[in-house]
Design an enzyme around this catalytic site. Sequence first.
Site, PDB file in Angstrom:
ATOM      1  N   LYS A 138      -3.119  11.831  -7.204  1.00 54.97           N
ATOM      2  CA  LYS A 138      -3.449  10.554  -7.833  1.00 54.97           C
ATOM      3  C   LYS A 138      -4.679   9.955  -7.166  1.00 54.97           C
ATOM      4  CE  LYS A 138      -0.020  10.591 -10.689  1.00 54.97           C
ATOM      5  NZ  LYS A 138      -0.254  10.720 -12.136  1.00 54.97           N
ATOM      6  N   HIS A 139      -5.384   9.115  -7.912  1.00 60.04           N
ATOM      7  CA  HIS A 139      -6.566   8.460  -7.362  1.00 60.04           C
ATOM      8  C   HIS A 139      -6.158   7.423  -6.327  1.00 60.04           C
ATOM      9  CE1 HIS A 139      -9.624  10.198  -9.988  1.00 60.04           C
ATOM     10  NE2 HIS A 139      -8.718  10.153 -10.943  1.00 60.04           N
ATOM     11  N   GLU A 140      -6.933   7.346  -5.264  1.00 58.77           N
ATOM     12  CA  GLU A 140      -6.663   6.392  -4.195  1.00 58.77           C
ATOM     13  C   GLU A 140      -6.833   4.967  -4.694  1.00 58.77           C
ATOM     14  OE1 GLU A 140      -5.582   4.954  -0.605  1.00 58.77           O
ATOM     15  OE2 GLU A 140      -5.523   7.013  -1.290  1.00 58.77           O
ATOM     16  N   SER A 141      -5.910   4.086  -4.287  1.00 62.56           N
ATOM     17  CA  SER A 141      -5.973   2.694  -4.729  1.00 62.56           C
ATOM     18  C   SER A 141      -7.197   1.981  -4.187  1.00 62.56           C
ATOM     19  CB  SER A 141      -4.696   1.967  -4.292  1.00 62.56           C
ATOM     20  OG  SER A 141      -3.587   2.512  -4.969  1.00 62.56           O
ATOM     21  N   PRO A 149      -8.469  14.008  -6.013  1.00 58.86           N
ATOM     22  CA  PRO A 149      -9.296  13.305  -7.003  1.00 58.86           C
ATOM     23  C   PRO A 149     -10.571  12.716  -6.436  1.00 58.86           C
ATOM     24  CG  PRO A 149      -6.990  12.698  -7.232  1.00 58.86           C
ATOM     25  CD  PRO A 149      -7.117  13.471  -5.961  1.00 58.86           C
TER      26      PRO A 149
END
Length: 586
Positions: free
Chosen positions: A217-220, A230
């Site tokens: 998942k993309h880092e926040s 990503p």
Amino acid sequence: MLQPRGIFPCFCHHARQNPLSSRLALMSSLHPLLSQCLYQFLAFVPPSNESLRKPGTASVMVDTQHPLTLLLNSSEGDRDLCKIQYHFGEFGNYSLVVKTLNTQTVSCDLIVNEGPINSYLRITFVFVLCFKLLLIFRIDPVRNWVYKKLNPRATDRMINSELGSPNTTDSVNCDPTPQSWSTGSRPRLRSLDTFRGLSLVIMVFVNYGGGKYWFFKHESWNDICQLHFPSALFSRFVFIMGTSIALALGSMLRWGSSKWKVLRKILWRSFVLILLGIIVVNPNYCLGPLSWDNLRIPGVLQRLGFTYLVVAALELLFTRADKTKCLEINCEMKGLLDILPYWPQWIFILVLETIWLCLTFLLPVPECPRGYLGPGGIGDFGKYPNCTGGAAGYIDRLLLGEKHMYQHPSSGVTYQSTMPYDPEGILGTINSIVMAFLGLQAGKITLFYKDQPKQIMSRFIIWGIGIISAILTKCSKEEGFIPINKNLWSISYVTTMSCFAFILLLLIYYLVDVKKWWSGAPFLYPGMNSILVYIGHQVFANYFPFKWKMQDSQSHAEHLTQNLTATTLWVIISYIFYRRRVFWKI
């Protein structure tokens, strides 16, 4: 008797929301404590029924990626009664049992009702299987049979003749006697296409869901090393684009194209990339007809197109196709031949980076502190809820308008930010140009030290040392001068990702082009049709056989099967195009 009042979760900068969470049965309040963010209400636990000896209970879903701190808050006097730190596992069932011992003392015990599952077994199995297949193909009889069936020789000859061989320049020589360009066709550097294809294949897998694993998942927001997939993929794509520019421009000029003709090609390619990004990739036609009122202007292809335009035009100004000599530089300084002749380019890049630094840290942003680099929302204790991205977000909202930006940034889930923020915005494009320029440097190294693999690899190692990143970040997550941040495309992110790119390119170059232990397959094929695969996987993402209705949306196995199937199909499609000698060029 003290009664619990509520549950307050707070998500810190490094936490992500995991779609596959554990269920927590509570008898008190809950608070996942994260650094520098506000407490958020999660659930209310009703008082116990003493006459029926029935405790008050509440059930909630909690994040399983990072350790959490559960905070029990009292309804009387607004007191914190107890805190428990724990790292919950996926699909586990837990109970937090709270007992009042006296008017001032409360005990909190965490009980594991049902242990979590090991969700990493499936992805580990897939990795081991792929590794074993790679070993099998290393067996001579198997390798020879596969090579005979694929029969890539004719295709390779066509690629070298029609697409150009980026490895067709004479090495730099300190002999003052001019040397002409070689007229023979040399094999195309397969490591570049393999590098591009590897990044693209993983990008497709991640965009399709990545098996619903958190590390896909993309880092926040900030990440100490940005090593997860990503954040690294797009930067590697930008990097190898810069490398290809150095090789392709020299090849076109060598075959007699004028600089004006090459410039027209650069302008046209940039225009088409930007147009494809705005009209084909960005819109969601399921939501209605394409409308300018809410059309997102930035995007991945848009950034690639503009970055390509700047870096390619900059390189075109200084590319020479007539001679390869010392360029009036002392032979003792031949180790800097890939840098010194291009000092105006470096000055241009340094000016661009100075502009980024000044805008980022000196531009006044309404209701935000100067130089703010945070996510806004509940981050920084909720002091700056509308300051997501600082100057980068403000410039995009000012010049593009909020409706023409990405409306659902990754920081919105974790930090509950409500402001739109575009990770491919205007200010970050400056640093994507710097990233492509560093990739351009890799291409120049390959050109200047052709037929000298040891020289090429040694320079890749030197460029892969992350001294600048260590200084900018102070080897920390939040305490450095400039944190590593993919959403902002901070300069520390660019320097860190370029170091990884140099090292990865070094490994692939050694295996594919130096030792020839690996042909580059299967990543070579999508790498040679990257635009086709990227646009195709975006347009057909929601169509069968790339996606179908799953029986259990919480199952890693089903997500992993679907995402691997879709990714494999695009590799097969690219291979079919490769065999048919069809390459979508812009």
